[in-house]
Design a protein around this motif. Structure first.
Motif, PDB file in Angstrom:
ATOM      1  N   ASN A 115      18.894 -21.706   8.389  1.00 12.31           N
ATOM      2  CA  ASN A 115      19.850 -21.085   8.953  1.00 12.31           C
ATOM      3  C   ASN A 115      20.360 -19.872   8.067  1.00 12.31           C
ATOM      4  O   ASN A 115      20.454 -20.100   6.550  1.00 12.31           O
ATOM      5  CB  ASN A 115      21.251 -21.621   9.225  1.00 12.31           C
ATOM      6  N   ILE A 116      20.229 -18.532   8.488  1.00 16.62           N
ATOM      7  CA  ILE A 116      20.345 -17.578   7.626  1.00 16.62           C
ATOM      8  C   ILE A 116      21.372 -16.294   8.066  1.00 16.62           C
ATOM      9  O   ILE A 116      21.812 -16.149   9.123  1.00 16.62           O
ATOM     10  CB  ILE A 116      18.866 -16.633   7.542  1.00 16.62           C
ATOM     11  N   LEU A 117      22.013 -15.826   7.021  1.00 16.13           N
ATOM     12  CA  LEU A 117      23.276 -15.043   7.464  1.00 16.13           C
ATOM     13  C   LEU A 117      22.802 -13.535   6.837  1.00 16.13           C
ATOM     14  O   LEU A 117      22.804 -13.430   5.632  1.00 16.13           O
ATOM     15  CB  LEU A 117      24.455 -15.367   6.801  1.00 16.13           C
ATOM     16  N   ILE A 118      22.997 -12.343   7.690  1.00 13.29           N
ATOM     17  CA  ILE A 118      22.847 -10.948   7.064  1.00 13.29           C
ATOM     18  C   ILE A 118      23.943 -10.442   7.145  1.00 13.29           C
ATOM     19  O   ILE A 118      24.794 -10.550   8.005  1.00 13.29           O
ATOM     20  CB  ILE A 118      21.755 -10.446   7.960  1.00 13.29           C
ATOM     21  N   LEU A 119      24.398  -9.894   6.034  1.00 14.46           N
ATOM     22  CA  LEU A 119      25.570  -8.947   6.069  1.00 14.46           C
ATOM     23  C   LEU A 119      25.194  -7.507   6.258  1.00 14.46           C
ATOM     24  O   LEU A 119      24.633  -6.933   5.399  1.00 14.46           O
ATOM     25  CB  LEU A 119      26.431  -9.228   4.625  1.00 14.46           C
ATOM     26  N   GLY A 120      25.960  -6.882   7.141  1.00 14.99           N
ATOM     27  CA  GLY A 120      26.094  -5.484   7.250  1.00 14.99           C
ATOM     28  C   GLY A 120      26.148  -5.385   8.954  1.00 14.99           C
ATOM     29  O   GLY A 120      26.137  -6.164   9.691  1.00 14.99           O
ATOM     30  N   SER A 121      25.809  -3.806   9.242  1.00 13.22           N
ATOM     31  CA  SER A 121      26.092  -3.613  10.654  1.00 13.22           C
ATOM     32  C   SER A 121      25.259  -2.118  11.099  1.00 13.22           C
ATOM     33  O   SER A 121      25.227  -1.989  12.105  1.00 13.22           O
ATOM     34  CB  SER A 121      27.435  -3.110  11.002  1.00 13.22           C
ATOM     35  N   GLY A 122      24.273  -1.879  10.270  1.00  9.13           N
ATOM     36  CA  GLY A 122      23.616  -0.500  10.406  1.00  9.13           C
ATOM     37  C   GLY A 122      22.269  -0.858  11.334  1.00  9.13           C
ATOM     38  O   GLY A 122      21.805  -2.018  11.544  1.00  9.13           O
ATOM     39  N   GLY A 123      21.336   0.133  11.230  1.00  9.14           N
ATOM     40  CA  GLY A 123      20.114   0.036  11.480  1.00  9.14           C
ATOM     41  C   GLY A 123      19.118  -0.726  10.636  1.00  9.14           C
ATOM     42  O   GLY A 123      18.269  -1.497  11.010  1.00  9.14           O
ATOM     43  N   ARG A 124      19.436  -0.584   9.364  1.00 14.39           N
ATOM     44  CA  ARG A 124      18.742  -1.271   8.473  1.00 14.39           C
ATOM     45  C   ARG A 124      18.955  -2.941   8.855  1.00 14.39           C
ATOM     46  O   ARG A 124      18.011  -3.790   8.854  1.00 14.39           O
ATOM     47  CB  ARG A 124      19.287  -1.056   7.171  1.00 14.39           C
ATOM     48  N   GLU A 125      20.117  -3.459   8.926  1.00 11.66           N
ATOM     49  CA  GLU A 125      20.647  -4.744   9.269  1.00 11.66           C
ATOM     50  C   GLU A 125      19.675  -5.127  10.600  1.00 11.66           C
ATOM     51  O   GLU A 125      19.319  -6.296  10.736  1.00 11.66           O
ATOM     52  CB  GLU A 125      22.031  -4.802   9.420  1.00 11.66           C
ATOM     53  N   HIS A 126      19.698  -4.280  11.754  1.00  5.12           N
ATOM     54  CA  HIS A 126      19.072  -4.676  12.863  1.00  5.12           C
ATOM     55  C   HIS A 126      17.434  -4.983  12.428  1.00  5.12           C
ATOM     56  O   HIS A 126      16.817  -5.814  12.937  1.00  5.12           O
ATOM     57  CB  HIS A 126      18.989  -3.741  13.960  1.00  5.12           C
ATOM     58  N   ALA A 127      16.916  -3.916  11.676  1.00  9.56           N
ATOM     59  CA  ALA A 127      15.528  -4.077  11.380  1.00  9.56           C
ATOM     60  C   ALA A 127      15.389  -5.548  10.516  1.00  9.56           C
ATOM     61  O   ALA A 127      14.084  -6.122  10.848  1.00  9.56           O
ATOM     62  CB  ALA A 127      15.026  -2.867  10.394  1.00  9.56           C
ATOM     63  N   PHE A 128      16.310  -5.706   9.676  1.00  6.35           N
ATOM     64  CA  PHE A 128      16.095  -7.042   8.944  1.00  6.35           C
ATOM     65  C   PHE A 128      16.237  -8.227  10.007  1.00  6.35           C
ATOM     66  O   PHE A 128      15.229  -9.033   9.852  1.00  6.35           O
ATOM     67  CB  PHE A 128      17.034  -7.225   8.073  1.00  6.35           C
ATOM     68  N   ALA A 129      17.233  -8.034  10.776  1.00  8.57           N
ATOM     69  CA  ALA A 129      17.296  -9.363  11.918  1.00  8.57           C
ATOM     70  C   ALA A 129      15.935  -9.531  12.615  1.00  8.57           C
ATOM     71  O   ALA A 129      15.597 -10.512  12.976  1.00  8.57           O
ATOM     72  CB  ALA A 129      18.422  -9.158  12.601  1.00  8.57           C
ATOM     73  N   TRP A 130      15.572  -8.111  13.045  1.00 10.25           N
ATOM     74  CA  TRP A 130      14.405  -8.232  13.871  1.00 10.25           C
ATOM     75  C   TRP A 130      13.054  -8.897  13.253  1.00 10.25           C
ATOM     76  O   TRP A 130      12.378  -9.595  13.516  1.00 10.25           O
ATOM     77  CB  TRP A 130      13.930  -6.714  14.329  1.00 10.25           C
ATOM     78  N   LYS A 131      12.946  -8.528  11.926  1.00 12.49           N
ATOM     79  CA  LYS A 131      11.900  -9.197  11.352  1.00 12.49           C
ATOM     80  C   LYS A 131      12.185 -10.649  10.814  1.00 12.49           C
ATOM     81  O   LYS A 131      11.355 -11.406  10.718  1.00 12.49           O
ATOM     82  CB  LYS A 131      11.825  -8.237  10.002  1.00 12.49           C
ATOM     83  N   CYS A 163      12.777 -19.421  10.185  1.00 15.43           N
ATOM     84  CA  CYS A 163      14.089 -19.155  10.741  1.00 15.43           C
ATOM     85  C   CYS A 163      14.707 -19.710  11.638  1.00 15.43           C
ATOM     86  O   CYS A 163      13.839 -19.956  12.843  1.00 15.43           O
ATOM     87  CB  CYS A 163      14.170 -17.722  11.177  1.00 15.43           C
ATOM     88  N   ASP A 164      15.842 -20.708  11.665  1.00 13.74           N
ATOM     89  CA  ASP A 164      16.159 -21.337  12.598  1.00 13.74           C
ATOM     90  C   ASP A 164      17.306 -20.714  13.464  1.00 13.74           C
ATOM     91  O   ASP A 164      17.240 -20.002  14.278  1.00 13.74           O
ATOM     92  CB  ASP A 164      16.929 -22.849  12.475  1.00 13.74           C
ATOM     93  N   LYS A 165      18.545 -20.625  12.740  1.00 16.00           N
ATOM     94  CA  LYS A 165      19.666 -19.657  13.388  1.00 16.00           C
ATOM     95  C   LYS A 165      20.014 -18.721  12.430  1.00 16.00           C
ATOM     96  O   LYS A 165      19.918 -18.736  11.269  1.00 16.00           O
ATOM     97  CB  LYS A 165      20.946 -20.660  13.546  1.00 16.00           C
ATOM     98  N   LEU A 166      20.156 -17.517  13.242  1.00 13.36           N
ATOM     99  CA  LEU A 166      20.110 -16.335  12.459  1.00 13.36           C
ATOM    100  C   LEU A 166      21.513 -15.474  13.003  1.00 13.36           C
ATOM    101  O   LEU A 166      21.716 -15.315  13.957  1.00 13.36           O
ATOM    102  CB  LEU A 166      18.807 -15.386  12.514  1.00 13.36           C
ATOM    103  N   PHE A 167      22.322 -15.239  11.870  1.00 14.46           N
ATOM    104  CA  PHE A 167      23.589 -14.657  12.083  1.00 14.46           C
ATOM    105  C   PHE A 167      23.709 -13.397  11.595  1.00 14.46           C
ATOM    106  O   PHE A 167      23.037 -12.988  10.376  1.00 14.46           O
ATOM    107  CB  PHE A 167      24.587 -15.426  11.286  1.00 14.46           C
ATOM    108  N   VAL A 168      24.366 -12.315  11.798  1.00 14.64           N
ATOM    109  CA  VAL A 168      24.471 -10.918  11.448  1.00 14.64           C
ATOM    110  C   VAL A 168      26.132 -10.805  11.399  1.00 14.64           C
ATOM    111  O   VAL A 168      26.909 -10.722  12.417  1.00 14.64           O
ATOM    112  CB  VAL A 168      23.869  -9.844  12.059  1.00 14.64           C
ATOM    113  N   ALA A 169      26.687 -10.537  10.366  1.00 11.64           N
ATOM    114  CA  ALA A 169      28.104 -10.135  10.264  1.00 11.64           C
ATOM    115  C   ALA A 169      28.309  -8.717   9.539  1.00 11.64           C
ATOM    116  O   ALA A 169      27.920  -8.580   8.367  1.00 11.64           O
ATOM    117  CB  ALA A 169      28.974 -11.104   9.285  1.00 11.64           C
ATOM    118  N   PRO A 170      29.054  -7.804  10.139  1.00 11.86           N
ATOM    119  CA  PRO A 170      29.453  -7.847  11.901  1.00 11.86           C
ATOM    120  C   PRO A 170      28.451  -7.610  12.784  1.00 11.86           C
ATOM    121  O   PRO A 170      28.585  -8.061  13.745  1.00 11.86           O
ATOM    122  CB  PRO A 170      30.745  -6.900  11.716  1.00 11.86           C
ATOM    123  N   GLY A 171      27.301  -6.977  12.484  1.00 11.37           N
ATOM    124  CA  GLY A 171      26.336  -6.790  13.386  1.00 11.37           C
ATOM    125  C   GLY A 171      26.615  -5.522  14.271  1.00 11.37           C
ATOM    126  O   GLY A 171      27.631  -4.727  14.047  1.00 11.37           O
TER     127      GLY A 171
END
Ligand code: AMP
Ligand code: GLY
Length: 425
Positions: A2-18, A25-33
């Protein structure tokens, strides 16, 4: 995992996408996204500097890896917060310690580091209230233009390029004596102006070894032909055509290796990304700045060109086994175009509905300032609204493909540059 990404921009979406594509990766979270991260992960309503909330969330959701994508939480010490907490210390935080994040958090720290380790950078002087008069004298004797930098983080606004001595003296006094950038400018770095062409180079390091990631060039100005105000970035390309083998060899020899060795010598704990903001002056690379994270919008051009499983690389960082990894870089060229809301980087409106037409192969849309409104419609929520990345065999084709996708995205006051990469085609 389970992975948590911190941030909310285009960079964070790119990381989440990848990361969503990783076999680990099981569960993926982005805060705040944002509205885009919600399509590949679960958004969590939590601020990146609220460490107590992050701690609680990680424990309740069995998080096994944290990626602070931006500098804020790193400079505030999220790495050390996890390391010094017995319930959290088994969770790797992909990033530098608070001390390591000073490479970005304090320009004076970074300059002293480069001087100590003989890393090419512009000549400089550090000025505070104590040696203010000396600073004025230094300015008067400096050739023009001259660069003034607030020492601390100033939301990308703390660098001033002054073209007259009067302007420089006035700005220095505003920064130090009138706190123009608050605490961030109580110390100022006065720096020689370097003339050349900029490029962004990135490494991922486990503190001992590093992997060189695809390089990129970002387009910071709002207007075509690199005119008008500075922005967070209006586009990016990867790789950079003028980053030849010869230039990159110099970059590794004179800049990257001495930086990694310098961190070790200085006992600075660093397990994450280093962003080298470089300038090529007549074939010689100099460091303009270090950042303790990936760039935005460069990440949106770089990550689609990395063929490795990113979590595999992050695990190797955490285990200090990066030496066993090889980076696989796609031969395709990426062009990223930022869609902004008209008025940005000054005042702009929010809340316009967004429509996106179906995308062609090798075209990706990353969201930045987007959200769902009360009627569950996707609307604009920031100055930089989204980024379109297109991949193709050459830059011109990648740009044309990105432009075709851009014309399929509609929102009121849409603004973008049509010349991303054209200067180096
Ligand atoms: P920074 O906030 O450090 O990224 O600086 C913002 C921009 O100012 C850089 O991307 C450069 O375009 C410019 N800049 C900073 N330092 C220098 C320098 N010493 N010489 C020329 N341009 C500079
Ligand atoms: N694109 C510049 C930065 O991320 O700082």
């Amino acid at each position: 995992m389970n992975i948590l990404i911190l941030g909310s921009g285009g960079r964070e979406h790119a990381f989440a996408w990848k990361i969503a594509q990783s076999k680990w990766c099981d569960k993926l979270f982005v805060a705040p996204g944002n509205a885009g991260t919600a399509s590949v992960a679960t958004n969590v309503n939590m601020q990146v500097s609220d460490f107590a909330a992050i701690e609680k969330f990680c424990l309740e959701n069995k998080i096994e890896m944290v990626l602070p994508a931006g500098e804020e939480s790193l400079v505030k010490g999220i790495y050390d917060y996890f390391l010094n907490n017995k319930l959290l210390k088994h969770i790797p935080v992909i990033g530098p310690s608070m001390n390591g994040a000073q490479m970005e958090g304090s320009k004076a720290f970074a300059k002293a580091f480069m001087l100590r380790h003989n890393i090419p950078t512009a000549a400089y002087k550090e000025i505070t209230q104590q040696n203010f008069e000396e600073g004025k004298k230094y300015l008067l004797n400096s050739p023009l233009p001259i660069v003034l930098k607030a020492d601390g983080l100033a939301a990308g606004k703390g660098v001033l390029i002054c073209t007259s001595h009067e302007e420089a003296m006035d700005e220095l006094s505003q920064m130090i004596q009138s706190a123009k950038f608050g605490d961030a400018s109580s110390k100022v770095v006065i720096e020689q102006f370097l003339k050349g062409i900029e490029l962004s180079v990135f490494v991922l390091t486990d503190g001992k070894n590093y992997l060189l990631l695809p390089n990129a060039k970002d387009y910071k100005r709002i207007g075509e032909g690199d005119t008008g105000l500075n922005t967070g970035g209006m586009g990016a390309i990867s790789p950079v055509p003028f980053a030849t083998k010869e230039l990159m060899q110099k970059v590794e020899e004179k800049i990257i290796r001495p930086t990694i060795e310098g961190l070790q010598k200085d006992k600075i704990v660093y397990k994450g990304f280093i962003y080298f903001g470089l300038i090529n002056v007549a074939g010689e690379p100099f460091v303009i700045e270090y950042n303790c994270r990936m760039g935005d919008p460069e990440t949106e051009a770089v990550l689609p060109r990395i063929e490795n499983d990113l979590i595999g690389l992050f695990k190797a960082v955490a285990d200090e086994k990066l030496a066993e990894q090889t980076l696989h870089e796609s031969p395709k060229v990426a062009c990223t175009v930022v869609l902004a809301s008209g008025g940005y980087p000054n005042e702009f409106e929010k809340g316009f509905e967004i429509e996106i037409a179906e995308l062609k192969t090798d075209t990706i849309v990353f969201h930045a300032g987007t959200k769902f409104n009360e009627q569950n419609k996707m609307v604009t929520a920031g100055g930089r609204v989204m980024m379109v990345t297109a991949l193709d065999d050459n830059l011109k084709r990648a740009l044309n493909k990105a432009m075709a996708a851009v014309s399929g995205i509609a929102f009121q006051k849409k603004y973008y540059r049509k010349d991303i990469g054209l200067d180096v085609c």
